[in-house]
Motif scaffolding. Structure first.
Motif, short mmCIF file in Angstrom:
data_model
loop_
_atom_site.label_atom_id
_atom_site.label_comp_id
_atom_site.label_asym_id
_atom_site.label_seq_id
_atom_site.Cartn_x
_atom_site.Cartn_y
_atom_site.Cartn_z
N UNK A 8 65.29 1.83 98.43
CA UNK A 8 64.75 1.76 97.08
C UNK A 8 65.61 0.84 96.21
N UNK A 9 66.93 1.00 96.31
CA UNK A 9 67.83 0.13 95.54
C UNK A 9 67.59 -1.35 95.92
N UNK A 10 67.41 -1.60 97.21
CA UNK A 10 67.16 -2.98 97.65
C UNK A 10 65.88 -3.52 97.03
N UNK A 11 64.82 -2.69 97.01
CA UNK A 11 63.54 -3.13 96.45
C UNK A 11 63.69 -3.46 94.96
N UNK A 12 64.45 -2.62 94.25
CA UNK A 12 64.68 -2.88 92.82
C UNK A 12 65.43 -4.19 92.63
N UNK A 13 66.49 -4.39 93.40
CA UNK A 13 67.28 -5.61 93.28
C UNK A 13 66.47 -6.85 93.66
N UNK A 14 65.59 -6.71 94.65
CA UNK A 14 64.74 -7.84 95.02
C UNK A 14 63.86 -8.27 93.85
N UNK A 15 63.34 -7.27 93.12
CA UNK A 15 62.52 -7.60 91.96
C UNK A 15 63.35 -8.32 90.89
N UNK A 16 64.54 -7.83 90.65
CA UNK A 16 65.39 -8.44 89.62
C UNK A 16 65.72 -9.88 89.98
N UNK A 17 65.94 -10.15 91.25
CA UNK A 17 66.31 -11.50 91.67
C UNK A 17 65.17 -12.51 91.50
N UNK A 18 63.95 -12.02 91.27
CA UNK A 18 62.84 -12.93 91.02
C UNK A 18 62.98 -13.63 89.66
N UNK A 19 63.76 -13.05 88.77
CA UNK A 19 63.93 -13.62 87.42
C UNK A 19 64.88 -14.80 87.49
N UNK A 20 64.40 -15.98 87.13
CA UNK A 20 65.22 -17.19 87.25
C UNK A 20 66.23 -17.31 86.13
N UNK A 21 65.90 -16.89 84.91
CA UNK A 21 66.81 -17.03 83.79
C UNK A 21 68.03 -16.13 84.00
N UNK A 22 69.24 -16.69 84.08
CA UNK A 22 70.41 -15.86 84.41
C UNK A 22 70.74 -14.82 83.35
N UNK A 23 70.55 -15.15 82.08
CA UNK A 23 70.84 -14.18 81.03
C UNK A 23 69.92 -12.98 81.09
N UNK A 24 68.62 -13.23 81.23
CA UNK A 24 67.64 -12.14 81.34
C UNK A 24 67.87 -11.35 82.62
N UNK A 25 68.12 -12.05 83.72
CA UNK A 25 68.34 -11.37 85.00
C UNK A 25 69.54 -10.44 84.92
N UNK A 26 70.62 -10.90 84.28
CA UNK A 26 71.82 -10.08 84.16
C UNK A 26 71.56 -8.81 83.37
N UNK A 27 70.80 -8.91 82.28
CA UNK A 27 70.53 -7.73 81.46
C UNK A 27 69.58 -6.77 82.17
N UNK A 28 68.62 -7.30 82.92
CA UNK A 28 67.77 -6.42 83.74
C UNK A 28 68.63 -5.67 84.76
N UNK A 29 69.59 -6.38 85.35
CA UNK A 29 70.45 -5.75 86.35
C UNK A 29 71.23 -4.60 85.74
N UNK A 30 71.79 -4.81 84.54
CA UNK A 30 72.54 -3.75 83.86
C UNK A 30 71.63 -2.55 83.55
#
Length: 610
Positions: A389-411
């Protein structure tokens, strides 16, 4: 027609940008720039800046950005060639005559537009004829008024095989033009050459951004394999780059910073009739990346309002998946989830406008909707399934190209994962009432001294303020540092607000980052905080943070700060875990680990900041 680059450059150099935009926007001069209320969205505080020396306009509110040609296109609703031609006349620049190929292409496209416009008028006339009664009855059953019918140019395609074909040929259109327009098809051998592609259907003209009919959609009124049929793609119509009703919805949408995307023609028509003027729809398919970008040109957070059934949820999921890579600062989606037995039209018909307005206002932010979509079908009852499940969540986050937005989604999602896993797999520091307690290696209570409280590092706030100071003085570093900046949790409202301003600046073009930051600081009321930051005596002893220092030196210094903060954060987390473990299991071994981590944290905290 391809316009040479030197012509475009000549236009930009000759036409005064601030003077041209000033005809439509009241601008106030500020130094080398001008500012005013943005013409592309509704605002009360000016966030629209025109930089004459740099040759562009930029809105810090809605993200609108471009040169004088882009302004003419977006504000005057002109196609690129038309905008260039208008500005060229003003600048006294002569545009080279098009090549024979260019002229032929333009002439062909003009004929296709004319064919569609002629067909639209004919379909409208057929709706009012005796043969159009079934179509009129359908509209009446759906509660569509005659005013709405006229507003959308609705019509009817009769059942005859070639009635439209014959009419258009009488109007002077050739067989080649009728086929190229998508209105007619080529017949099989032994039959008349052409046939009408739309027969016995309620007709919906599909207009381009400028309101010209470029294609049609048709709803079957009798027995037909396809309930809805769209024109085939043509030189003037690309399905994935067209939104139904965009020509009428864009003005209201920009004024109110709201645009609603629904699934079909009738949803758009019914909601517009109900007073929702800012409604558009894709053409029978899921929203494409191009269509989502078109929505973002109207409003920063378009609202998806699809049917409440399984198909509608699938359509929303596909749209979200396509939107993720393109997310950027200030631009996202919201999703309004309809009841399972309703579409937008039926909800308004049965419960009234307020029910839909309430649904729109309570639409979920993309981050919450996506999280729910990930959690609901997932099984994380075992460590292995939880890891998947964690992998699936992280895979979705990695789809976001903008690094700032991706980082905040990750947090954000890391925090949500931590809460789920803590409930599913409690840590050792959780409840211990049923656990056996051991008093040291030989059964004796260890001598552990006072109750461990753990030190609070005084270094972190200084390091965090140094990070802010370095980036304020050297915003060019944001290009490479924004992810590390986004990962820091700053104490205090002003520090958090400055962090947001810096992250907003990170998404701007490198050449305008200093200007963007200055505007963001002023807009957010942070000028006094920045001045206090720059005058802090403690911070001034760290010379790499000074504005006068070379950016490369400042870059080395801030990387050291980030490394220190990561180390402090890791040690603090380890120490907190050790403290809780010691409280529940006061063994000599746990006490030694706690003391070692305490000393290490004090040692690292005492190191010079840079």
């Amino acid at each position: 027609m391809t316009i040479p680059q030197y012509i475009l450059d000549d236009i930009r150099n000759r036409v005064n940008l601030a003077g041209y935009i000033g005809r439509y926007v009241k601008l106030a001069k500020r130094g080398h720039e001008h500012s005013g209320l943005c013409p592309f969205h509704n605002e009360k505080t000016p966030s629209f800046t025109v930089s004459e020396p740099k040759g562009f306009y930029h809105c810090f509110g809605c993200g609108a950005h471009g040169d004088i040609i882009a302004f003419a296109m977006n504000h005057q609703k002109l196609a690129f060639p038309e905008a260039v031609e208008q500005l060229a006349q003003e600048a006294g620049v002569e545009i080279p005559k098009p090549t024979p190929e260019d002229q032929q292409r333009e002439d062909t496209n003009a004929r296709l537009v004319a064919a569609n416009a002629t067909a639209a008028r004919w379909f409208t006339s057929q709706l009012e004829s005796d043969s159009g009664k079934a179509a009129r009855d359908y509209l009446a059953k759906r509660g569509i008024t005659s005013e709405t019918t006229q507003r959308f140019g609705l019509g009817y395609a009769p059942t005859d095989r070639d009635q439209l074909t014959n009419y258009l040929q009488q109007e002077g259109f050739t067989q080649e033009e009728l086929i190229a327009s998508g209105l007619c098809g080529e017949a099989d051998a032994g039959e008349p050459a052409l046939y009408d592609r739309f027969r016995d259907r309620l007709m919906f003209p599909i207009r381009d951004r400028r309101g010209r009919p470029s294609a049609f959609g048709g709803r079957a009124l009798g027995e037909a394999k396809a309930k809805y049929l769209n024109s085939s793609e043509t030189p003037i119509f690309k399905k994935g780059a067209t939104l139904y009703n965009l020509d009428q919805a864009q003005k209201t949408g920009r004024q109110h910073e709201e645009v609603i995307a629904v699934e079909g023609y009738m949803d758009v028509i019914a909601l517009t009739q109900a007073g929702f003027d800012q409604v558009v729809a894709p053409l029978g398919t899921a929203l494409t990346e191009t269509q989502i970008a078109m929505l973002w040109q109207i409003a920063p957070e378009p609202i998806l309002c699809f049917d409440g059934d399984t198909a509608g949820r699938r359509a929303a999921t596909r749209a979200v998946q396509r939107a993720l890579p393109g997310l950027y600062a200030g631009h996202s989606l919201k999703i309004a989830t309809l009841p399972p037995d309703h579409d937008p039209d039926s909800l308004v018909q049965s419960q009234g406008n307020e029910a839909l307005r309430s649904l729109i206002e309570s639409a979920q932010p993309l981050t919450d909707w996506l999280w729910q979509a990930l959690v609901e079908p997932s099984d994380y009852s075992t460590p292995e399934r939880a890891a998947d499940f964690r992998r699936a969540v992280n895979d979705q986050i990695q789809e976001i190209r903008d690094p700032g937005v991706r980082s905040l989604y990750q947090r954000d999602y890391n925090g949500r994962l931590a809460k789920i896993f803590e409930m599913q797999f409690p840590s050792r520091s959780g409840p211990t009432s049923n656990r056996p307690r051991r008093n040291g290696k030989h059964g004796k209570k260890p001598t552990v001294g006072p109750s461990p409280q753990g030190p609070v590092s005084s270094a972190a706030p200084t390091l965090e303020r140094l990070v802010l100071l370095v980036l304020v003085n050297h915003p060019a570093l944001l290009t490479t540092c924004h992810e590390a900046l986004a990962a820091i949790t700053f104490p205090g409202k002003e520090a958090k607000e400055l962090q947001s301003a810096l992250l907003e600046t990170a998404s701007a073009e490198e050449a305008m980052q200093s200007e963007t930051l200055a505007n963001e600081v002023e807009r957010r009321g942070l000028a006094s905080f920045v001045e206090r930051l720059k005058s802090d005596r403690l911070l001034k002893v760290h010379s790499f943070a000074e504005e006068a220092k070379e950016t490369e030196i400042a870059g080395h210094g801030i990387q050291h700060l980030f490394d220190r903060l990561r180390t402090l954060r890791s040690l603090s987390d380890d120490l907190e875990e050790a403290k809780q473990l010691l409280a529940s299991h006061p063994t000599d071994e746990n006490w030694r680990r706690f003391r070692a981590l305490t000393e290490e944290l004090r040692r690292v905290s005492a190191l010079p900041a840079g």
